[in-house]
Structure formats: structure tokens, C-alpha cells
Design a protein around this motif. Structure first.
Motif, PDB file in Angstrom:
ATOM      1  N   ALA B 208      47.305  44.343  47.516  1.00  0.00           N
ATOM      2  CA  ALA B 208      45.897  45.048  48.030  1.00  0.00           C
ATOM      3  C   ALA B 208      44.544  45.911  46.743  1.00  0.00           C
ATOM      4  O   ALA B 208      43.389  45.462  46.832  1.00  0.00           O
ATOM      5  CB  ALA B 208      47.243  46.676  48.067  1.00  0.00           C
ATOM      6  N   LEU B 209      45.691  45.731  45.758  1.00  0.00           N
ATOM      7  CA  LEU B 209      44.542  46.155  44.529  1.00  0.00           C
ATOM      8  C   LEU B 209      43.263  44.275  44.017  1.00  0.00           C
ATOM      9  O   LEU B 209      42.837  45.233  44.517  1.00  0.00           O
ATOM     10  CB  LEU B 209      45.397  45.813  43.102  1.00  0.00           C
ATOM     11  N   VAL B 210      44.159  43.641  44.645  1.00  0.00           N
ATOM     12  CA  VAL B 210      43.362  41.936  44.732  1.00  0.00           C
ATOM     13  C   VAL B 210      42.191  42.545  45.424  1.00  0.00           C
ATOM     14  O   VAL B 210      40.561  42.355  45.585  1.00  0.00           O
ATOM     15  CB  VAL B 210      43.772  40.922  44.780  1.00  0.00           C
ATOM     16  N   VAL B 211      42.192  42.763  46.429  1.00  0.00           N
ATOM     17  CA  VAL B 211      41.282  42.856  47.824  1.00  0.00           C
ATOM     18  C   VAL B 211      40.700  44.147  47.465  1.00  0.00           C
ATOM     19  O   VAL B 211      39.097  43.610  47.965  1.00  0.00           O
ATOM     20  CB  VAL B 211      43.016  43.134  48.938  1.00  0.00           C
ATOM     21  N   LEU B 212      40.639  45.152  47.163  1.00  0.00           N
ATOM     22  CA  LEU B 212      40.306  46.385  47.026  1.00  0.00           C
ATOM     23  C   LEU B 212      39.297  45.980  45.583  1.00  0.00           C
ATOM     24  O   LEU B 212      37.726  46.511  46.242  1.00  0.00           O
ATOM     25  CB  LEU B 212      40.274  47.853  46.708  1.00  0.00           C
ATOM     26  N   GLY B 213      39.978  45.204  45.137  1.00  0.00           N
ATOM     27  CA  GLY B 213      38.646  44.928  43.863  1.00  0.00           C
ATOM     28  C   GLY B 213      37.627  43.967  43.525  1.00  0.00           C
ATOM     29  O   GLY B 213      36.674  44.297  43.597  1.00  0.00           O
ATOM     30  N   PHE B 214      38.145  43.016  44.875  1.00  0.00           N
ATOM     31  CA  PHE B 214      36.958  42.143  45.776  1.00  0.00           C
ATOM     32  C   PHE B 214      36.404  43.045  46.344  1.00  0.00           C
ATOM     33  O   PHE B 214      34.836  42.195  46.147  1.00  0.00           O
ATOM     34  CB  PHE B 214      37.776  40.963  45.769  1.00  0.00           C
TER      35      PHE B 214
END
Lengths: 433, 346
Positions: B208-214
Motif C-alpha cells: 500500500a505504501l509503495v503504491v500510494l507513494g508512486f
């Protein structure tokens, strides 16, 4: 009402709320460690039970005090941005020290609450002492910051700029000592009588009286001693205010005409329109004596101050009367307790316990009234003599919504905490019944 | 001394993001747990966070105090223009704090627990979202520094700067970061089946963190948010993000192996890198308004104030940090305890 009024109401409301929780959080640890010490010394299981019950109270009040304090530290800036912009650097020192004291308290609380059976007994007990000491230190430091608002020092004011800032001098402003002493004693009086009252009620209801009498005794000793010292500190405060904030003193006493050999008014109805006080009891020369130690000293009346620099006289006067009245009452109650040490038959009377139940909330009413005197009495200034409250308020409109929201949230919170305390007592009473 | 103060400012920010974040995250993990696991999560959180959770949040106060003493101009912008989201943050902090204490310290355990639990979970989620939104507003370039406040509408001055898609993305990103920190931390505090639950949670929240950051970076780039543009064009910031992406591989391995120490430090390092990347590109211009970038070092108070605060911080740090470390160590050693009842010495 204007934005400014709502901002002031919100500040008054949130501060008034925080003060109660902060006082309890500051004083109750002392009851807890005394009871804990008695358990260590006597191994009487009642003391252990009491310590455990009080530590829950300490935890609940600490957290409520902490969250409302966090909210306040933001609110100071959010409601009074212009004040914090200039005052922040000057009175930052008490606040940063307070932050440190608060941190120490939180760490000590962590050790104390979770340290049963895990830490060495003496060290565990000692962390309880640290909670109490750092709590009192926090209180003193915050009050010192408020003292600076009443007695601004440690800077030069040149062309609207605050320069040559000396944070140490600001911390040790002329008002800090009298105010901190008065407030610390008040916290002890109010909390002790409140706690004593709660336990007195249980004794009155005959619910585990052997336990609640022990609790009552620990609390009331603190309260009675503090209540005796309080008039002394009140006298320091009065003399200090007479010297530095004569207009506040005049408002406290609803004293309009400049005169020598000025009487002290007790009670009375203030008419701000006609600038008169009716239905009062006047003690000749007493105000001159109390304020300056001389029956013939001159006291400047409200009429001799600029009209736009007068605080709301009636509010300040009534609040002052309430504070002094309750203070006197609690001192007499303290005396009654000492008498009951000699005449133990008093302890068997129902009215004795009922009296302390009745007194339970009064200390906090006095604390609130005292803050009304300090804060409303300083108006219209936020930094006495330098910045008006109206200049400090946030430019954001719509403060009424913010005020209403805080009222609802804090009232719900206060009711919930009261309800929780009732449940704690209920459980305490039902055990071993 | 200015550097000492700056160090403590960043240090408190980092610790608040890390420790306070893990604390918020614990509630988010509980919110997103299946009903069956909620109870386990609740007990684990209490066991792990109970002794230290109060201390975790004092970093916010330290942060605020440093800001208002040493950087009054900067603080002034925050408290005037971000009044609304901060009221919401305060509400969240209050709700969360009291709910936590109510649910563990209420003398009678009955259906009121349901209320406390939901209050705790919901406020654990929305508080970091609003905190993130406030930070997003500071860097979003929509704050209008007004000379004459009457010229603008309430919405323009006090709502739009913080209430938009970009800030919402920042808020959600921070919430995900908190949940990621918490779940990774909790892996090391549990055993057996529960440990598996948290390591699975940790993997989910990392994704979730990586996707949101992206999404955040893409959206910011497309919408021409200055902060994101500068961020992407700054080699150091980009390298920090690259490193954090690269370190995801060992982190995942550590999580997968349920390694207590490595996963914890790697997760912490991730946050350090993200925070560093975000701040480095603009330091000391951390507020980006509609007209200009506002330097943290603008309108500093006199030297005497800074050096005094610096001394306070050094002394305070000397007293507090060993105590805090000892506290964490004392209770970090104590492993599996059954319920909250044990902890209060019943």
C-alpha cells in the motif's frame, strides 16, 4: 459576539478544563506514593488495594491532562498567533523546560504503571515520586509563563519590536514565584478536598469504611496543610499585584475612588454603569493594610485608569470573592480535621463525613475563580502593558464553530471521566464485600 | 547553536514520525484486521505500546515548542492557515488518547468497550491522515500569504490549501507509512500464529505504501506541484528514494523470515530515507506557498534565544534520552504476557 469573544471563550473553556485535570494529575501521584509507602511499611493489603485504585486514577487523569495540554499548546498559537509570534521566543524557556518535565513524567509513569513485580521494589516506588515531582515542576513552569504575561520582563520594546531578549529573566519574571506558589498550593487544596470528599462519601454510605477512611486521611492531610498555607501565599500575591498591576487589584476589590485608608469590601453588588458598589461589608483601612502593609497607604481607584484599559470589574470582583470565600471555608474544614484528631468521636458523626462530601467540588471552583481573577483581571491586555488581546487574535473568522465544538467534546469527555471514576469506585467497593 | 536546535527539530520530527507513527499505525492495523484478529491485535498493541505510548507522543509537543520558540514566523504560518486541519488533528489526538486509556483502564468491562475500540481505531486512522494533509498543505503551494485577510474568502484562505487531492494523497501515504511501521514492529513482539498475521499485514501495508507513494509522485508531477518537481529533479533526493526502493528487497526478506531486529531497523531506515528525500530538496524552504518559498531560517529570533534553547535541548536530551531508552529496554525485554490485567499488577 465577535470572533475575539469566541476565541476568548474557547481559551477560557479549554484552559478551565485542562486546569482541573492537570491539578489532579499533579497531586494524586503523591497520595499514591504515600499509600504505596504505607503498604511497603505495614503490608496492610488495604493500602495495596488503595494504591492500585489510585494509580488507575492517576493514569486516567494524566492522559486526559496530557491530551488537553497538547491541544492547548497548539491552541495558544492557533487562537493567538500574533501573541505567540512575539512571545514564543521570550517565554520559550519555561515551555521547553516544561516539555522536558512532562517527558520525565511520562517515562516515570510508564515505569510505575507497568513496573509492578518487574522492577526492584524501592526503584518502583521511587518512579512514583518522580511522577509527582515532575508533575509539580511542569505546573510551576507553565504558571511562570503565565506570570510573564502579567509581568513582562526580559526584553526591550522598541518601535513595536521585542528586542534584547533574555529568556532567563523572562522565566524568572517578578510574578512567577507568587503565582506558582499560589497555584501549587491551590492544586493541593482542590485535589485533596475533592479526593477526600469522594472517599468521605463512601464512608458515609458505609461502603468499606475501613478502606475509605485510610484514603480520606491521606488526602485530607495534604489538603488541610495546604489550605492553611494558602492565605499566606494569597497575601504575597495581593501585595505583588498591588505593586505591579494596581488596576487588577482595584478590579478585584471593586474599588473605584483613589483614596488613603481604603476599606476592604466583602461581597457587594457592582454596578459598572454608575461605578458604585452596593450591599457590601466594608472593613475600614483593611485594603490599604493588606496591599501595602500600612493602614494609611493610598490605593489607586479604577476611575483613575484610562477607561479603555479597565477589565470587566464585576466579573473579577465576584470571582475574587468566590475564591477567598471558598479558601476560608476550606481552611476552617482543615481545622475541623485537626480537631477531629483530638476528638475522635467526631469521626462517628454522619454530618462530619457529609460536610466533606459537600466541600469536595469547592476547591476546584476556587481554582477556576482564581484563574478568572488572573486572566480577566489582566484584560484588555494579553501581554500586560504591551499587547492587547484584540491585537493577538487569529485573523480566521468563524471561531464560534470551533468554540461550540470544543464545548461539546470536552463536556462529553468530562462526563465520561466522571462516569469512569464512579465505575472505579463501584468496583473498589464491591470487592470483598 | 542554531544547528543544535535544527538537529533537535529534525530529530523530534523523525522520532514523532517513527514512534508516534508506529503508535498511530497500531490502531490502523487493528482497524484493518478481521474481526477474529482484532482482539489479538488489541492485546498485542497494549502489551507493546502501553508503557511507552505516552512518551511517543510527547515528541509532538517538543516539536511544537521548538517551532514556536526558534522559528516563530514559520510557526505563525502553520497556526493561521492550517487552523482547520489542526483542529481535526487535535480532536483525533484527544479521542485516541482517551479511548486508549478508557478501554484498558475502565474498571468494568462491558459493551462500552465496543465504543472505546471503535473510537480508538477510527481516530488512529484519521489523525495521521489529517497530519499528513497538513504537511501536504505546507508543501502543496496553495497557501496564500494574505496581507489583507478580508480580501479573500474563508474557503480560499483556510480550506483549499489543505483540502485537495494532493494533500489527501499525502495524508493517506502517511497513514500507510504508520501502518507499515506498526505491523513491522509488531512482528518482533509476537510468536507463532500471531506472528504470521503481522508479517502478512506488514507485507500488505508495504505494498500500500509503495503504491500510494508512486501515485503521489505521478499525480504531483502531472499537476505540476513544485515540491514534487524539485524532488524529482534533485539527484540526492532521488538517490535516497532509489535507495529506499532498493532496500525494500532485504526488508521483505527480513519480514518473510520474521526477523525481529533486521525488519525493525530496515523499516526505520525506510522512514529516515523518505523523510530525508522529502526535506532535502527544499531545505530550509519547507513551506511552499502560492507566491514564494518560505525559509525555515527567515525571521529567526535573536541569538540569545537560540543559544538558550540549544542549551535547554542538550540538557533536556541528556536527562530524557537515557531514561526513555531504559524504559523501552526494560519493557522491550519482557516478552509474552497474556493480557492487560497482568500489566497492572493485578
Amino acid at each position: 459576539m465577535e470572533n475575539l469573544d469566541f476565541a476568548r471563550l474557547q481559551m477560557a473553556f479549554t484552559l478551565g478544563f485542562h486546569i482541573i485535570f492537570a491539578c489532579i494529575g499533579m497531586v494524586m501521584p503523591f497520595f499514591m506514593v504515600v499509600s504505596h509507602k504505607k503498604w511497603l511499611n505495614t503490608r496492610n493489603p488495604l493500602y495495596l488495594e488503595l494504591t492500585k485504585a489510585w494509580q488507575k486514577g492517576v493514569a486516567i487523569f494524566f492522559v486526559t491532562g496530557a491530551v488537553s495540554g497538547t491541544a492547548l499548546s497548539f491552541e495558544l498559537g492557533m487562537l493567538w498567533p500574533e501573541f505567540m509570534k512575539h512571545a514564543g521566543p521570550i517565554i520559550g524557556m519555561p515551555f521547553s523546560l516544561e516539555g522536558a518535565a512532562f517527558f520525565v513524567e511520562a517515562i516515570a509513569l510508564g515505569f510505575y504503571l507497568y513496573g509492578w513485580h518487574k522492577l526492584p521494589k524501592k526503584f518502583h516506588w521511587f518512579t512514583g515520586i518522580i511522577i509527582g515531582i515532575s508533575g509539580v515542576a511542569s505546573g510551576i513552569l507553565v504558571v511562570s509563563a503565565n506570570g510573564w504575561m502579567n509581568a513582562p520582563t526580559g526584553f526591550d520594546y522598541v518601535n513595536g519590536e521585542y528586542i534584547n531578549i533574555d529568556p532567563v529573566q523572562a522565566l524568572l519574571n517578578p510574578a512567577w514565584f507568587t503565582q506558582a506558589l499560589h497555584m501549587t498550593l491551590a492544586a493541593f487544596v482542590a485535589t485533596s478536598f475533592a479526593v477526600a470528599g469522594v472517599h468521605a462519601f463512601q464512608v458515609y454510605r458505609n461502603k468499606r469504611p475501613e478502606l475509605h477512611k485510610k484514603a480520606f486521611k491521606i488526602a485530607i492531610v495534604f489538603g488541610a496543610v495546604a489550605a492553611f498555607l494558602q492565605p499566606l501565599s494569597g497575601d504575597f500575591s495581593a501585595k505583588d499585584i498591588a505593586e505591579r498591576q494596581p488596576v487588577k487589584l482595584a478590579a478585584m476589590e471593586a474599588h473605584y475612588e483613589t483614596d488613603t485608608n481604603v476599606p476592604l469590601y466583602i461581597g457587594g453588588i457592582v454596578d459598572e454603569e454608575t461605578q458604585t458598589v452596593s450591599h457590601k461589608i466594608a472593613i475600614p483601612g483593611a485594603l490599604s493594610f493588606l496591599a501595602f502593609g500600612d493602614f494609611d497607604a493610598e490605593v489607586v481607584g479604577l476611575k483613575d485608569f484610562p477607561a479603555d484599559e479597565l477589565p470587566p470589574v464585576a466579573v473579577v470582583h465576584y470571582a475574587f470573592q468566590v475564591m477567598v470565600g471558598i479558601g476560608t471555608l476550606l481552611m476552617l474544614a482543615g481545622l475541623l480535621y485537626f480537631i477531629s484528631l483530638k476528638y475522635k468521636s467526631l469521626l462517628k458523626r454522619n454530618w462530619y463525613w457529609l460536610l466533606f462530601v459537600f466541600l469536595a467540588p469547592l476547591g476546584f471552583i476556587a481554582v477556576e475563580a482564581g484563574w478568572v481573577v488572573t486572566e480577566v483581571g489582566r484584560q484588555p491586555w494579553i501581554i500586560y502593558g504591551f499587547m492587547k488581546t484584540s491585537e493577538a487574535v487569529t485573523p480566521m473568522p468563524g471561531m464560534e464553530f470551533s468554540f461550540y465544538m470544543y464545548v461539546v467534546v470536552y463536556l462529553v469527555l468530562a462526563l465520561t471521566v466522571t462516569w469512569l471514576m464512579r465505575r472505579q469506585i463501584k468496583v473498589l467497593n464491591s470487592e470483598k464485600d | 547553536m542554531l544547528y543544535v536546535v535544527l538537529f533537535f527539530l529534525l530529530f523530534s520530527l523523525l522520532l514523532y514520525v517513527l514512534l508516534g507513527g508506529a503508535d498511530f499505525g497500531a490502531g490502523i492495523v487493528e482497524l484493518f484486521s478481521s474481526p477474529r484478529n482484532k482482539r489479538t491485535t488489541r492485546d498485542t498493541i497494549y502489551r507493546v505500546m502501553g508503557p511507552v505510548w505516552e512518551a511517543n507522543h510527547i515528541w509532538l509537543i517538543i516539536l511544537i515548542v521548538i517551532l514556536w520558540i526558534a522559528f516563530p514566523v514559520y510557526f505563525n504560518v502553520i497556526v493561521i492557515y492550517l487552523h482547520v486541519p489542526f483542529v481535526l488533528v487535535l480532536l483525533g489526538i484527544t479521542m485516541r488518547g482517551v479511548a486508549f486509556i478508557f478501554r484498558h483502564y475502565d474498571a468494568i468491562v462491558d459493551e462500552s468497550q465496543v465504543w472505546y475500540n471503535w473510537m480508538f481505531r477510527i481516530s488512529s486512522f484519521i489523525t495521521p491522515v489529517f497530519l499528513g494533509m497538513s504537511f501536504g498543505a505546507l508543501i502543496g503551494g496553495k497557501i496564500i500569504l494574505a496581507e489583507d485577510f478580508a480580501r479573500y474568502s474563508f474557503v480560499d484562505l483556510y480550506m483549499l490549501p489543505w483540502f485537495n487531492v494532493f494533500t489527501l494523497l499525502v495524508g493517506l501515504f502517511y497513514a500507510a507509512l504508520c501502518a507499515f511501521l506498526a505491523s513491522t514492529l509488531l512482528i518482533g513482539e509476537t510468536e507463532g500464529e500471531v506472528r504470521k498475521i503481522f508479517s502478512r499485514k506488514s507485507a500488505y501495508f508495504t505494498i500500500a505504501l509503495v503504491v500510494l507513494g508512486f501515485i503521489l509522485i505521478i499525480y504531483g508531477y502531472v499537476q505540476d506541484v513544485k515540491f514534487i518537481r524539485d524532488f524529482i529533479h534533485n539527484p540526492v533526493s532521488l538517490a535516497a528514494v532509489g535507495l529506499s526502493a532498493f532496500l525494500l528487497v532485504p526488508l521483505w526478506r527480513a519480514i518473510n523470515r520474521q526477523n525481529r531486529i533486521a525488519s525493525r531497523y530496515l523499516a526505520g531506515l525506510q522512514v529516515v530515507l523518505v523523510l530525508f528525500a522529502a526535506l532535502y530538496a527544499h531545505f530550509p524552504y519547507i513551506i511552499i506557498t502560492a507566491e514564494k518559498e518560505l525559509s525555515l531560517l527567515e525571521g529567526l529570533p535573536p541569538q540569545s534565544v537560540i543559544s538558550n534553547l540549544g542549551m535547554m535541548l542538550i540538557i533536556g536530551g541528556g536527562v530524557i534520552l537515557p531514561g526513555l531508552f531504559h524504559l523501552m529496554k526494560s519493557f522491550g525485554m519482557i516478552k509474552i504476557l497474556k493480557t492487560g490485567e497482568d500489566e497492572m499488577g493485578k
